[in-house]
Design an enzyme around this catalytic site. Structure first.
Site, PDB file in Angstrom:
ATOM      1  N   SER A  77       0.762  -1.203  -0.009  1.00 47.88           N
ATOM      2  CA  SER A  77      -0.105  -0.114  -0.185  1.00 47.88           C
ATOM      3  C   SER A  77       0.857   1.186   0.051  1.00 47.88           C
ATOM      4  O   SER A  77       2.020   1.325   0.655  1.00 47.88           O
ATOM      5  CB  SER A  77      -1.084  -0.050   1.303  1.00 47.88           C
ATOM      6  OG  SER A  77      -1.918   1.147   1.230  1.00 47.88           O
ATOM      7  N   ASP A  78       0.413   2.258  -0.608  1.00 50.78           N
ATOM      8  CA  ASP A  78       1.020   3.639  -0.587  1.00 50.78           C
ATOM      9  C   ASP A  78       0.008   4.833  -0.561  1.00 50.78           C
ATOM     10  O   ASP A  78      -1.120   4.856  -1.042  1.00 50.78           O
ATOM     11  CB  ASP A  78       1.974   3.590  -1.700  1.00 50.78           C
ATOM     12  CG  ASP A  78       2.807   4.825  -1.672  1.00 50.78           C
ATOM     13  OD1 ASP A  78       3.908   4.969  -1.060  1.00 50.78           O
ATOM     14  OD2 ASP A  78       2.510   6.103  -2.356  1.00 50.78           O
TER      15      ASP A  78
END
Length: 200
Positions: A77-78
């Site tokens: 995730s970012d």
């Protein structure tokens, strides 16, 4: 045996916020730090930035797994904050944190989080993102300096944490709250279901 029971999440992140959010799903999970390269070319759209970086993080972990890890789904995730098309990452120091807060106070901005899931058995992957609009109240200069000095936002995109003291400076959100924290759980649950992991 039911795959939803035997499979687990392999979280490609050391973020305490993401760890807490994944733990709230009550699905067995492990943490494997990702050391993916995180630079992106100028001109990329916010959604492309977060989906590409989420995918890189998950792929970096996928490449280092051994046979015993082949029953999991890797989650990368970012998250980024976007103000008028300008991407705000993590501030380098307290001074930059205060500068970011000045630019965000009294107005709305966008938060994008990309999520990538990779089946550790087959390498099949899914990548998606969520966008949330956050409105921050007008802040006095002393409030900006005091919040920046608290250190809470130094390791967070946009220099604030909505789940901490930052909650006192946010007046509204449009979209997923957990997206702003760093992992949109509704999106993650949908993606995990496609790999045979049911939240309930």
């Amino acid at each position: 045996m039911d795959a939803s029971i035997t499979r687990r999440i392999i979280l490609a992140s050391t973020s305490p916020r993401r760890r807490e959010l994944v733990a709230s799903l009550h699905i067995p999970f492990d943490i494997v730090p990702s050391h993916a390269e995180e630079s992106t070319p100028e001109g990329w759209s916010p959604d492309r930035i977060v989906t590409e970086l989420a995918k890189r993080k998950a792929e970096a972990v996928y490449r280092q797994l051994d046979d015993r890890d082949r029953q999991g789904v890797i989650v990368g995730s970012d998250t980024i904050v976007v103000r008028d098309g300008t991407v705000l990452g993590k501030p380098a120091d307290q001074r930059e944190a205060a500068s970011m807060l000045r630019s965000l106070q009294g107005r709305s901005h966008e938060v994008y989080t990309g999520v990538a899931c990779i089946d550790s058995r087959t390498g099949a992957s899914k990548v998606d993102y969520r966008r949330t609009v956050v409105t921050m109240r007008a802040l006095r200069e002393e409030e900006i300096e005091a919040y920046a000095a608290s250190g809470e936002g130094l390791d967070k995109a946009g220099a604030y944490a909505i789940q901490g003291l930052g909650a006192t400076i946010v007046t509204g959100i449009e979209g997923c709250y957990f997206n702003v924290v760093g992992l949109p759980l509704s999106l993650l649950a949908e993606m995990l279901a496609s790999f045979g992991i049911q939240v309930f």
